[in-house]
Write an enzyme that holds these catalytic residues in place. Structure first.
Site, PDB file in Angstrom:
ATOM      1  N   CYS A 289       1.263  -3.461  -1.572  1.00 48.16           N
ATOM      2  CA  CYS A 289      -0.001  -2.707  -1.826  1.00 48.16           C
ATOM      3  C   CYS A 289       0.768  -1.389  -2.538  1.00 48.16           C
ATOM      4  O   CYS A 289       1.298  -0.672  -2.480  1.00 48.16           O
ATOM      5  CB  CYS A 289      -0.544  -2.140  -0.660  1.00 48.16           C
ATOM      6  SG  CYS A 289      -1.726  -0.933  -0.878  1.00 48.16           S
ATOM      7  N   GLY A 290      -0.179  -1.475  -3.894  1.00 51.63           N
ATOM      8  CA  GLY A 290       0.026  -0.128  -4.831  1.00 51.63           C
ATOM      9  C   GLY A 290      -0.028   1.046  -4.216  1.00 51.63           C
ATOM     10  O   GLY A 290       0.695   2.184  -4.224  1.00 51.63           O
ATOM     11  N   HIS A 291      -1.333   1.271  -3.457  1.00 55.12           N
ATOM     12  CA  HIS A 291      -1.760   2.453  -2.807  1.00 55.12           C
ATOM     13  C   HIS A 291      -0.666   2.870  -1.685  1.00 55.12           C
ATOM     14  O   HIS A 291      -0.593   3.871  -1.545  1.00 55.12           O
ATOM     15  CB  HIS A 291      -3.367   2.271  -2.237  1.00 55.12           C
ATOM     16  CG  HIS A 291      -4.146   2.013  -3.313  1.00 55.12           C
ATOM     17  ND1 HIS A 291      -4.733   3.003  -4.180  1.00 55.12           N
ATOM     18  CD2 HIS A 291      -5.067   1.076  -3.602  1.00 55.12           C
ATOM     19  CE1 HIS A 291      -5.595   2.711  -4.943  1.00 55.12           C
ATOM     20  NE2 HIS A 291      -5.827   1.340  -4.768  1.00 55.12           N
ATOM     21  N   CYS A 292      -0.277   1.892  -1.032  1.00 60.50           N
ATOM     22  CA  CYS A 292       0.899   2.129  -0.050  1.00 60.50           C
ATOM     23  C   CYS A 292       1.940   2.683  -0.633  1.00 60.50           C
ATOM     24  O   CYS A 292       2.638   3.882  -0.122  1.00 60.50           O
ATOM     25  CB  CYS A 292       1.143   0.914   0.786  1.00 60.50           C
ATOM     26  SG  CYS A 292      -0.305   0.044   1.376  1.00 60.50           S
TER      27      CYS A 292
END
Length: 326
Positions: A58-61
């Site tokens: 996950c990029g946001h993670c």
């Protein structure tokens, strides 16, 4: 002497047993690494714990990770009672399922094992500030008529407990108060204020708000769970404006919502009036929200997502989506 050594040996063995009986956790940059085998142990051990359910891809993670670690380090350095933890929900699937994880990252703050949604920002400063607010006293006293009048005037949503700290329900009131960022909680033992605000006998809780009917009362007996449910049911307008706060409410919890897309014109206002009537009749069954397609805020983005053009307004759509998809 041999008795002394035997006694010391027994004491040493007992000390070792008490040490290993406590749960041990892997840490990465002061963030607890938890999973299906030890998450529940941590929730019992730590009174306050923020848990990030994440996916490695996950990029946001990935963007959150360094800020999250810095927040964990800052809180630990300050001697905070709160801890930060993370769970790889793609591997530790039972934990993710148990706490309703549907998107990444999902952050939940646990108070004595009870989860609430994390509604703070994603920087070190935001995380630390939000957690401090949750771990510090979350209620204030209104001792006088002026105190309560000012609190009602200054706050969009104010929850008042007409009872003092010595009341048997105060602990439940304080517990519920920690679950909300957008409501302020006051208590008062001044009997004159009950009379002044026409609070009926058998009612201890009144929610004052600057929208819709203006106030709601919780009659009869209640506990922390019932108070939380009551506040959650009344802290938002019947029809939410689709701004940042409204979007977080709707998409953060994946609430099925009827959307009205309008332009700021006569047709839009007529549609909004009918929309409000429908919302009143279906209160508690489904969420209603509206947005101006040209408001300069989230309206245009929502319209694009729903596939609505200016020529099609006013338009009504129903959707259940996740905030990070918008």
């Amino acid at each position: 002497m041999s008795k002394i050594f035997r006694t010391l040996a027994i004491l040493a063995a007992f000390a070792l047993l008490t040490t290993v009986s406590a749960a041990e956790y892997t840490e990465e940059e002061d963030v607890l690494v938890l999973g299906d085998n030890n998450l529940e142990d941590a929730l019992k051990e730590f009174e306050f714990i923020l848990v990030e359910f994440y996916a490695p891809w996950c990029g946001h993670c990935k963007k959150l990770a360094p800020e999250y670690a810095k927040a964990a380090q800052a809180l630990k350095k300050e001697g905070s009672v709160a801890r930060l933890a993370k769970v790889d929900a793609t591997v530790e699937k039972k934990s993710g399922e148990k706490y309703g994880v549907k998107g990444f990252p999902t952050l939940k703050f646990f108070i004595k094992g009870e989860p609430i949604a994390y509604e703070g920002g994603r920087t070190e400063k935001d995380i630390v500030s939000w957690i401090k607010k949750k771990t510090l006293p979350s209620t204030s006293e209104a001792a006088t008529s002026e105190d309560l009048a000012k609190a009602i005037k200054d706050n969009e949503v104010l929850v008042v407990f007409f009872g003092g700290k010595d009341h048997e329900n105060y602990a439940a009131f304080e517990s519920a108060s920690k679950k909300f960022d957008d409501a302020v909680f006051f208590y008062t033992s001044n009997a004159d204020l009950r009379t002044e605000h026409k609070v009926p006998e058998g009612t201890d809780i009144v929610l004052f708000k600057k929208f819709d009917e203006g106030r709601n009362e919780l009659a009869g007996s209640w506990d922390a769970a019932k108070l939380t449910e009551f506040v959650d049911a009344h802290r938002f307008p019947l029809v939410l404006p689709f701004d940042q706060k409204g979007a977080q409410r709707i998409f953060g919890d994946s609430i099925p919502t009827v959307f009205l897309m309008i332009l700021d014109n006569e047709a839009g206002q007529r549609a909004k009036a009918v929309f409000n009537e429908a919302a009143a009749k279906l209160k508690g069954k489904i969420q209603f929200a509206f947005a101006d397609i040209k408001d300069g805020g989230l309206g245009p983005r929502l319209a694009e997502f729903l596939g609505v053009t200016s020529a099609q307004t006013p338009a009504v759509n129903i959707a259940t989506v996740y905030f990070h998809n918008l």
